[in-house]
Design an enzyme around this catalytic site. Structure first.
Site, PDB file in Angstrom:
ATOM      1  N   ARG A  13       0.766  -1.339   0.149  1.00 23.67           N
ATOM      2  CA  ARG A  13      -0.004  -0.082   0.095  1.00 23.67           C
ATOM      3  C   ARG A  13       0.896   1.316  -0.004  1.00 23.67           C
ATOM      4  O   ARG A  13       0.999   1.988  -0.987  1.00 23.67           O
ATOM      5  CB  ARG A  13      -0.934  -0.079   1.066  1.00 23.67           C
ATOM      6  CG  ARG A  13      -2.281   0.770   1.114  1.00 23.67           C
ATOM      7  CD  ARG A  13      -1.894   2.434   1.651  1.00 23.67           C
ATOM      8  NE  ARG A  13      -1.285   2.489   2.789  1.00 23.67           N
ATOM      9  CZ  ARG A  13      -0.612   3.583   3.122  1.00 23.67           C
ATOM     10  NH1 ARG A  13      -0.579   4.460   2.525  1.00 23.67           N
ATOM     11  NH2 ARG A  13      -0.450   3.565   4.620  1.00 23.67           N
ATOM     12  N   ASP A  14       1.482   1.635   1.119  1.00 21.19           N
ATOM     13  CA  ASP A  14       2.253   2.813   1.293  1.00 21.19           C
ATOM     14  C   ASP A  14       3.586   2.829   0.087  1.00 21.19           C
ATOM     15  O   ASP A  14       3.762   3.738  -0.501  1.00 21.19           O
ATOM     16  CB  ASP A  14       3.122   2.924   2.507  1.00 21.19           C
ATOM     17  CG  ASP A  14       3.136   4.240   3.031  1.00 21.19           C
ATOM     18  OD1 ASP A  14       3.073   5.246   2.259  1.00 21.19           O
ATOM     19  OD2 ASP A  14       3.653   4.579   4.361  1.00 21.19           O
ATOM     20  N   HIS A 206       9.384   7.058   7.894  1.00 23.08           N
ATOM     21  CA  HIS A 206      10.107   6.936   6.377  1.00 23.08           C
ATOM     22  C   HIS A 206      11.594   7.356   6.748  1.00 23.08           C
ATOM     23  O   HIS A 206      11.860   7.821   7.594  1.00 23.08           O
ATOM     24  CB  HIS A 206       9.328   8.159   5.779  1.00 23.08           C
ATOM     25  CG  HIS A 206       7.983   7.480   5.198  1.00 23.08           C
ATOM     26  ND1 HIS A 206       7.891   7.102   3.943  1.00 23.08           N
ATOM     27  CD2 HIS A 206       6.745   7.280   5.894  1.00 23.08           C
ATOM     28  CE1 HIS A 206       6.441   6.576   3.875  1.00 23.08           C
ATOM     29  NE2 HIS A 206       5.663   6.864   4.952  1.00 23.08           N
ATOM     30  N   CYS A 237       4.223   9.331   0.113  1.00 24.25           N
ATOM     31  CA  CYS A 237       2.781   9.659   0.118  1.00 24.25           C
ATOM     32  C   CYS A 237       2.829  10.696  -1.076  1.00 24.25           C
ATOM     33  O   CYS A 237       3.488  11.596  -1.353  1.00 24.25           O
ATOM     34  CB  CYS A 237       2.462  10.257   1.265  1.00 24.25           C
ATOM     35  SG  CYS A 237       0.692  11.167   1.218  1.00 24.25           S
ATOM     36  N   ASN A 246       9.502   4.229   3.034  1.00 19.67           N
ATOM     37  CA  ASN A 246       9.568   3.612   4.544  1.00 19.67           C
ATOM     38  C   ASN A 246      10.775   3.037   4.942  1.00 19.67           C
ATOM     39  O   ASN A 246      11.738   2.623   3.988  1.00 19.67           O
ATOM     40  CB  ASN A 246       8.528   2.602   4.367  1.00 19.67           C
ATOM     41  CG  ASN A 246       6.986   3.077   4.115  1.00 19.67           C
ATOM     42  OD1 ASN A 246       6.460   3.560   3.400  1.00 19.67           O
ATOM     43  ND2 ASN A 246       6.464   3.440   5.631  1.00 19.67           N
TER      44      ASN A 246
HETATM   45  N1  COA Z   1     -12.962   5.082  -2.451  1.00 20.20           N
HETATM   46  C1  COA Z   1     -13.299   5.031  -3.989  1.00 20.20           C
HETATM   47  N2  COA Z   1     -13.902   6.138  -4.208  1.00 20.20           N
HETATM   48  C2  COA Z   1     -14.181   7.117  -3.531  1.00 20.20           C
HETATM   49  C3  COA Z   1     -13.790   7.058  -1.954  1.00 20.20           C
HETATM   50  C4  COA Z   1     -13.202   5.762  -1.534  1.00 20.20           C
HETATM   51  N3  COA Z   1     -12.979   5.591  -0.433  1.00 20.20           N
HETATM   52  N4  COA Z   1     -14.336   8.165  -1.561  1.00 20.20           N
HETATM   53  C5  COA Z   1     -15.009   8.997  -2.535  1.00 20.20           C
HETATM   54  N5  COA Z   1     -14.945   8.212  -3.781  1.00 20.20           N
HETATM   55  C6  COA Z   1     -15.245   8.680  -4.857  1.00 20.20           C
HETATM   56  C7  COA Z   1     -16.296   9.444  -4.900  1.00 20.20           C
HETATM   57  O1  COA Z   1     -17.385   8.429  -5.310  1.00 20.20           O
HETATM   58  C8  COA Z   1     -16.511  10.330  -5.939  1.00 20.20           C
HETATM   59  O2  COA Z   1     -16.485   9.510  -7.284  1.00 20.20           O
HETATM   60  P1  COA Z   1     -17.046  10.338  -8.660  1.00 20.20           P
HETATM   61  O3  COA Z   1     -16.299  11.571  -9.123  1.00 20.20           O
HETATM   62  O4  COA Z   1     -17.063   9.230  -9.595  1.00 20.20           O
HETATM   63  O5  COA Z   1     -18.405  10.982  -8.255  1.00 20.20           O
HETATM   64  C9  COA Z   1     -14.944  10.729  -6.057  1.00 20.20           C
HETATM   65  O6  COA Z   1     -14.337   9.974  -5.355  1.00 20.20           O
HETATM   66  C10 COA Z   1     -14.825  12.140  -5.514  1.00 20.20           C
HETATM   67  O7  COA Z   1     -15.578  12.193  -4.206  1.00 20.20           O
HETATM   68  P2  COA Z   1     -15.549  13.286  -3.038  1.00 20.20           P
HETATM   69  O8  COA Z   1     -16.353  12.944  -1.841  1.00 20.20           O
HETATM   70  O9  COA Z   1     -15.926  14.655  -3.767  1.00 20.20           O
HETATM   71  O10 COA Z   1     -14.284  13.285  -2.600  1.00 20.20           O
HETATM   72  P3  COA Z   1     -12.893  14.445  -3.054  1.00 20.20           P
HETATM   73  O11 COA Z   1     -12.755  14.544  -4.304  1.00 20.20           O
HETATM   74  O12 COA Z   1     -12.783  15.244  -2.053  1.00 20.20           O
HETATM   75  O13 COA Z   1     -11.919  13.403  -2.454  1.00 20.20           O
HETATM   76  C11 COA Z   1     -11.108  11.324  -1.407  1.00 20.20           C
HETATM   77  C12 COA Z   1     -11.577  12.903  -1.278  1.00 20.20           C
HETATM   78  C13 COA Z   1     -10.752  10.915   0.019  1.00 20.20           C
HETATM   79  C14 COA Z   1     -11.913  10.316  -1.929  1.00 20.20           C
HETATM   80  C15 COA Z   1      -9.604  11.455  -2.126  1.00 20.20           C
HETATM   81  O14 COA Z   1      -8.868  12.394  -2.000  1.00 20.20           O
HETATM   82  C16 COA Z   1      -8.818  10.139  -1.789  1.00 20.20           C
HETATM   83  O15 COA Z   1      -9.243   8.994  -1.951  1.00 20.20           O
HETATM   84  N6  COA Z   1      -7.802  10.433  -0.938  1.00 20.20           N
HETATM   85  C17 COA Z   1      -6.886   9.276  -0.466  1.00 20.20           C
HETATM   86  C18 COA Z   1      -5.553   9.995  -0.399  1.00 20.20           C
HETATM   87  C19 COA Z   1      -4.469   8.728  -0.165  1.00 20.20           C
HETATM   88  O16 COA Z   1      -4.852   7.474  -0.410  1.00 20.20           O
HETATM   89  N7  COA Z   1      -3.400   9.306   0.360  1.00 20.20           N
HETATM   90  C20 COA Z   1      -2.466   8.519   0.554  1.00 20.20           C
HETATM   91  C21 COA Z   1      -2.546   7.563   1.719  1.00 20.20           C
HETATM   92  S1  COA Z   1      -2.548   8.244   3.529  1.00 20.20           S
HETATM   93 ZN    ZN Z   2       3.807   6.300   5.209  1.00 22.80          ZN
END
Ligand code: COA
Ligand code: ZN
Length: 299
Positions: A13-14, A206, A237, A246
């Site tokens: 994942r990370d 990390h 990240c 990491n």
């Molecule tokens: N898994 C899959 N899709 C997701 C989701 C999830 N957990 N949460 C939201 N979505 C989808 C929504 O359904 C929407 O889809 P659409 O565009 O097809 O309608 C889209 O993502 C945007 O949703 P929204 O609620 O407006 O969120 P956002 O655009 O503000 O994004 C996150 C927020 C959390 C979904 C996004 O920033 C994200 O996935 N971040 C993860 C970051 C990450 O993994 N960082 C590293 C690890 S710490």
């Molecule tokens: Zn990390």
């Protein structure tokens, strides 16, 4: 009596979320299998996040399905309740939620405030307990934030107290950008261990400033007995500028075993998993002890 240390490999994942080369779910499952073959019993296998935000994590449900029935703690990262819905629908039994040391990092990562991210974990934890799903909370940028700078330890004390009281199975202190030094780590973790015991605490480092292993040592000295690490030193990240890999699992296992701790991990098999991580990504640096390990530990 030999003391046990638990190793949680977050490489699939990370380690992979920030790779330029996007691996297929099958390739990611092959990396998990290599870790399982090395007797790594705790692995973060995937993230149920928006595939638009993190294309490298697409296909999480396939990965969970492919690994169903493995006798190991296979956790998935989730950023929100939608992630919980998708993860549990796919059959995940263990989820990791993310808390934040600063609003700036919470915004950059998931477009939430710290308070909103806290609330998401509270809601997920409640559902996880009702569903019999394990729930780990990891606090990102626990030492320093790439946007807001140093994080006041009181923020972490307060967060750990609240979430341990709420009943998270584990509270992981994460140095997301690799900014902590061992003196800081020791002070912070000693305080947390004194207040809560080490049982449900863990650390995630990390290696950006080459202090990853020193931080593992410092946390172990404070009584911490569980560490996240990433096979081959993969990691970083996408939303935290400057974060490098990491601390490498093979380095952590080597150091702790040489210090007399028992990790249960088979180091020669772990070196094969590291070689696979390098082969699949082309970028995994291997551990800092790579040359020594390759000469002294049969791969
Ligand atoms: N898994 C899959 N899709 C997701 C989701 C999830 N957990 N949460 C939201 N979505 C989808 C929504 O359904 C929407 O889809 P659409 O565009 O097809 O309608 C889209 O993502 C945007 O949703 P929204 O609620 O407006 O969120 P956002 O655009 O503000 O994004 C996150 C927020 C959390 C979904 C996004 O920033 C994200 O996935 N971040 C993860 C970051 C990450 O993994 N960082 C590293 C690890 S710490
Ligand atoms: Zn990390």
């Amino acid at each position: 009596m030999t003391e046990q240390v638990t190793i949680n490999d977050v490489g699939p994942r990370d380690g992979l979320q920030n790779q330029k080369k996007v691996l297929s779910p099958e390739q990611r499952v092959s990396l998990v299998h290599a870790l399982l073959a090395a007797s790594v019993k705790h692995i973060e296998i995937a993230a149920f996040v928006s595939p638009k935000a993190v294309p490298a994590m697409a296909g999480a449900a396939e990965i969970v399905a492919a690994l169903e029935g493995e006798s190991a703690d296979l956790a998935v990262l989730i950023p929100n309740e939608k992630g919980y819905d998708l993860a549990t629908a796919a059959g995940a039994q263990s989820v990791t939620t993310v808390l934040y040391g600063t609003d700036e990092m919470a915004q950059a990562n998931v477009r939430m405030t710290m308070a909103e991210a806290d609330a998401a974990t509270v809601a997920i934890l409640e559902r996880a307990r009702a569903d019999g799903v394990e729930c780990t909370a990891t606090i990102s940028v626990a030492f320093e934030c790439p946007f807001a700078g140093p994080v006041d330890p009181e923020v972490i004390w307060d967060s750990a107290e609240r979430f341990l009281a709420l009943g998270v199975d584990r509270y992981v202190v994460a140095d997301t950008i690799g900014a902590a030094n061992p003196a800081q780590t020791r002070t912070l973790m000693e305080t947390l261990v004194k207040r809560h015991g080490a049982e449900r605490l863990a650390c995630h480092f990390h290696d950006t400033r080459a202090m990853g292993l020193a931080n593992v040592y410092a946390a172990a000295s404070a009584g911490i007995r569980r560490f996240d690490a990433s096979i081959g030193g993969l990691g970083g990240c996408p939303f935290a500028p400057g974060a490098s890999g990491n601390v490498a699992t093979e380095d952590v296992v080597m150091m702790l075993e040489q210090m007399g701790f028992q990790t249960g991990v088979d180091l020669p098999a772990l070196m094969r998993a590291s070689a696979l991580a390098q082969e699949l990504t082309g970028t995994a640096p291997g551990g800092r002890a790579r040359a020594w390990l390759e000469r002294n530990v049969a791969a």
